[in-house]
Design an enzyme around this catalytic site. Structure first.
Site, PDB file in Angstrom:
ATOM      1  N   GLY A   1      19.418  36.466  57.632  1.00 23.76           N
ATOM      2  CA  GLY A   1      18.961  38.085  57.336  1.00 23.76           C
ATOM      3  C   GLY A   1      17.837  38.035  57.015  1.00 23.76           C
ATOM      4  CB  SER A   2      15.863  41.153  56.156  1.00 31.86           C
ATOM      5  OG  SER A   2      16.622  41.645  55.003  1.00 31.86           O
TER       6      SER A   2
ATOM      7  CG  ASP B   1      30.342  44.012  52.642  1.00 30.88           C
ATOM      8  OD1 ASP B   1      30.542  44.736  53.508  1.00 30.88           O
ATOM      9  OD2 ASP B   1      29.441  43.060  52.746  1.00 30.88           O
TER      10      ASP B   1
END
Length: 268
Positions: free
Chosen positions: A21-22, A135
């Protein structure tokens, strides 16, 4: 000293990178200490948003420490590296549910029932502890080599202090999100999880997403319509008649036995 050097010194040997991810990455590694393969999530606290570091990451760690269930991913240990990176060592899995669906197009009904019952067991366990995930999606349902479910990624999870407490945080993926969340309304986080479970079940048995989520306004309108199963989806005829119960939510609620109301009217 680099993260790789620290982990190597602790008996971990990287095999492959399985996600990025970032501000984090997930690597597959062997472990001398745990005598098995593990997944190591490496979070860069410098690059990560302040809100994530101060709010969501602590919540995730608290919950991972608390939970102990056969179908929830287990955390082995936490490793701090120079105060800048946090390594979360967890049990590894063979693939996620989305990868499985891509491999087979759709999962046969009998197998879907088995996998879904494991997911329900895990979420029921969380809800009984007043923990909500918020989520749930195919990518966050891991499968072991024996195809046992492991629910993962508690980045948006929350410990509910009051059963009547409503959430206000918009989180998760739109395709798995109920209408009230998309509309920015206060919502029951446990019911959010149930809606997401229903979406996952639909994707398993059809190999398709139930709604097009490229336009949020249109998505809300589509969510209010009767559910349609594609031809050849492999769903038995009695299940096809459940038109008003979007994504099996009513069935899921009955299985969980923790909620008295649904988003919509149950099937007649």
């Amino acid at each position: 000293m680099s993260v790789n050097d620290v982990l190597k010194g602790m008996g971990y040997k990287f095999i492959a990178e399985i996600g990025e991810g970032s501000f984090s990455q997930v690597k597959l590694a062997t472990s001398q200490k745990h005598h098995c393969n593990v997944a190591i999530k490496i979070v860069d606290r410098v690059k990560a948003p302040k809100d994530f570091v101060q709010k969501f990451l602590p919540r995730e760690l608290v919950i991972l420490r608390r939970v102990n269930h056969n179908h929830i991913v287990q955390m082995h240990e936490l490793i701090e590296v120079a105060g800048k990176r946090l390594c979360i060592v967890m049990e590894a899995a063979a693939k996620d549910l989305l990868q499985k669906i891509h491999e087979v197009n759709r999962i046969p009904e009998d197998q879907s029932k088995n996998l879904f019952s494991q997911m329900v067991s895990a979420i029921n366990y969380l809800h009984q502890m007043d923990i909500v995930h918020r989520d749930l999606k195919c990518e966050n349902i891991l499968l072991t080599a024996e195809e046992q479910v492991k629910v993962t990624d508690f980045g948006f999870a929350h410990c509910v202090q009051d059963p009547s407490e409503l959430s206000h945080t918009f989180c998760g993926s739109a395709a798995y999100t109920p209408p009230e969340v998309i509309m920015g309304m206060p919502y029951d986080p446990k019911k959010y999880d149930i809606w997401s479970l229903g979406v996952i079940l639909y994707v398993m048995v059809t190999g398709l997403m139930p709604y097009d989520d490229t336009n949020l306004r249109r998505l809300i309108r589509l969510q209010r319509k009767s559910l349609v199963y594609p031809e050849g989806a492999g769903v038995q005829e009695p299940c096809r008649k459940i038109k008003r119960n979007i994504l099996y939510i009513y069935i899921t609620i009955q299985m969980l036995k923790t909620h008295k109301k649904t988003f919509i009217s149950p099937p007649q």
